[in-house]
Design an enzyme around this catalytic site. Structure first.
Site, mmCIF file in Angstrom:
data_model
loop_
_atom_site.group_PDB
_atom_site.id
_atom_site.type_symbol
_atom_site.label_atom_id
_atom_site.label_comp_id
_atom_site.label_asym_id
_atom_site.label_seq_id
_atom_site.Cartn_x
_atom_site.Cartn_y
_atom_site.Cartn_z
ATOM 1 N N SER A 66 -0.075 8.587 -1.341
ATOM 2 C CA SER A 66 -0.541 9.688 -2.179
ATOM 3 C C SER A 66 -0.316 11.029 -1.484
ATOM 4 C CB SER A 66 -2.013 9.456 -2.545
ATOM 5 O OG SER A 66 -2.384 10.246 -3.644
ATOM 6 N N ASP B 90 -0.613 6.001 -8.403
ATOM 7 C CA ASP B 90 -1.050 6.382 -7.055
ATOM 8 C C ASP B 90 -1.069 5.222 -6.060
ATOM 9 O OD1 ASP B 90 -2.477 7.410 -4.861
ATOM 10 O OD2 ASP B 90 -3.716 8.661 -6.145
#
Length: 281
Positions: free
Chosen positions: A38, A165
């Site tokens: 991320s 993510d």
């Protein structure tokens, strides 16, 4: 001596990675391998491309220093036509590919092979429910996939598969580099529990956000237990919200207070490895 560093997920709180990169610069150390999840993928890519901690700080201040700067960066670097908007499909969700384009420095490479340090990015295959590692081929789509916060960002299509993510499945990707380095460092940028007013009933939003954070931290705890990094950092990021990128100076300054302790921990880990090696272990 090969040093491996895993940079964890944490949205805006991931800006706290920068002082630790500065600390390694001040020690004269460069990683031999980097992994990111991320926001850790975004910052890690800059580090893997040869940016120093000071350069990462300067760049972050330049594009994230205020809400006006963030809006200006997005507008100036993503001038999409109305036709493109229709072709992509109108959506209230943010396109992480646009975010990646906007916030990477000018002239940033398009392929993993062009990076100066071997680099791995973790994303989550939406339909397969599993983590996927990107370490070769097109770089920007991989970073965008790793950044795609569920609901807030649109899933990213990479070669016909949709990704969200990386923090959903692997918020601190120690396993991507364990065994490929002599000294393993993990930097976790999740919040610690906030007990200032434990008698207040949580709001709907608080319940959703904190539940996600608890699950992420449990994943991190299990990862740390499994891979036992030589240096494990849990950055002090408690006062900051995950969306508060415009507080970049505060986030970086807050984490910078831990630099000296981190330097000592890294130095001790390097010394311990040298002693083990000298003894033939």
């Amino acid at each position: 001596m090969r040093i491996g560093v895993a940079l964890g997920s944490g949205a805006a709180r991931g800006l706290a990675h920068i002082p630790y990169i500065e600390a390694m610069d001040e020690l004269g150390l460069k990683p031999s391998i980097i992994a990111g999840s991320s926001i850790g993928a975004l910052i890690g890519s800059g580090w893997a491309n040869g940016m120093t901690g000071a350069e990462l700080r300067e760049h972050a201040y330049g594009v994230l220093g205020s809400l006006q700067q963030i809006a200006s960066t997005l507008w100036n670097r993503n001038r999409f036509s109305f036709k493109q908007m229709i072709e992509d499909g109108l959506s209230m969700q943010v396109n992480p590919k646009g975010i990646t384009t906007a916030f990477l420095p000018d002239g940033f490479p398009d392929d993993f092979a062009a990076l100066k340090v071997p680099f791995s990015v973790v994303a989550t295959d939406f339909y397969a429910w599993k983590e996927v590692v990107f370490d070769s081929g097109p770089l920007r789509p991989a970073i965008a996939a790793s950044l795609a916060i569920p609901s807030l960002f649109r899933p990213v299509n990479v070669e016909g598969r949709y990704f969200i993510d990386g923090g959903v499945t692997n918020p601190l990707p120690l396993g991507l580099i364990a065994g490929k380095c002599d000294v393993l460092i993990g930097i976790d940028v999740h919040r610690t529990p906030q007990l200032l007013d434990a008698s207040r009933e949580p709001s709907i939003t608080d319940s959703a956000v904190v539940a996600t954070e608890i699950m992420s931290q449990k994943l991190v705890d299990a990862t740390v237990l499994q891979y036992s990094p030589d240096v494990y950092v849990r950055a002090e990021v408690g006062p900051f919200g995950g969306s508060e990128f415009w507080r970049v100076r505060e986030i970086v300054d807050n984490a910078a207070g831990d630099k000296d302790r981190f330097k000592r921990a890294v130095t001790d880990a390097l010394l311990a490895h040298s002693i083990r090696k000298a003894r033939g272990h």
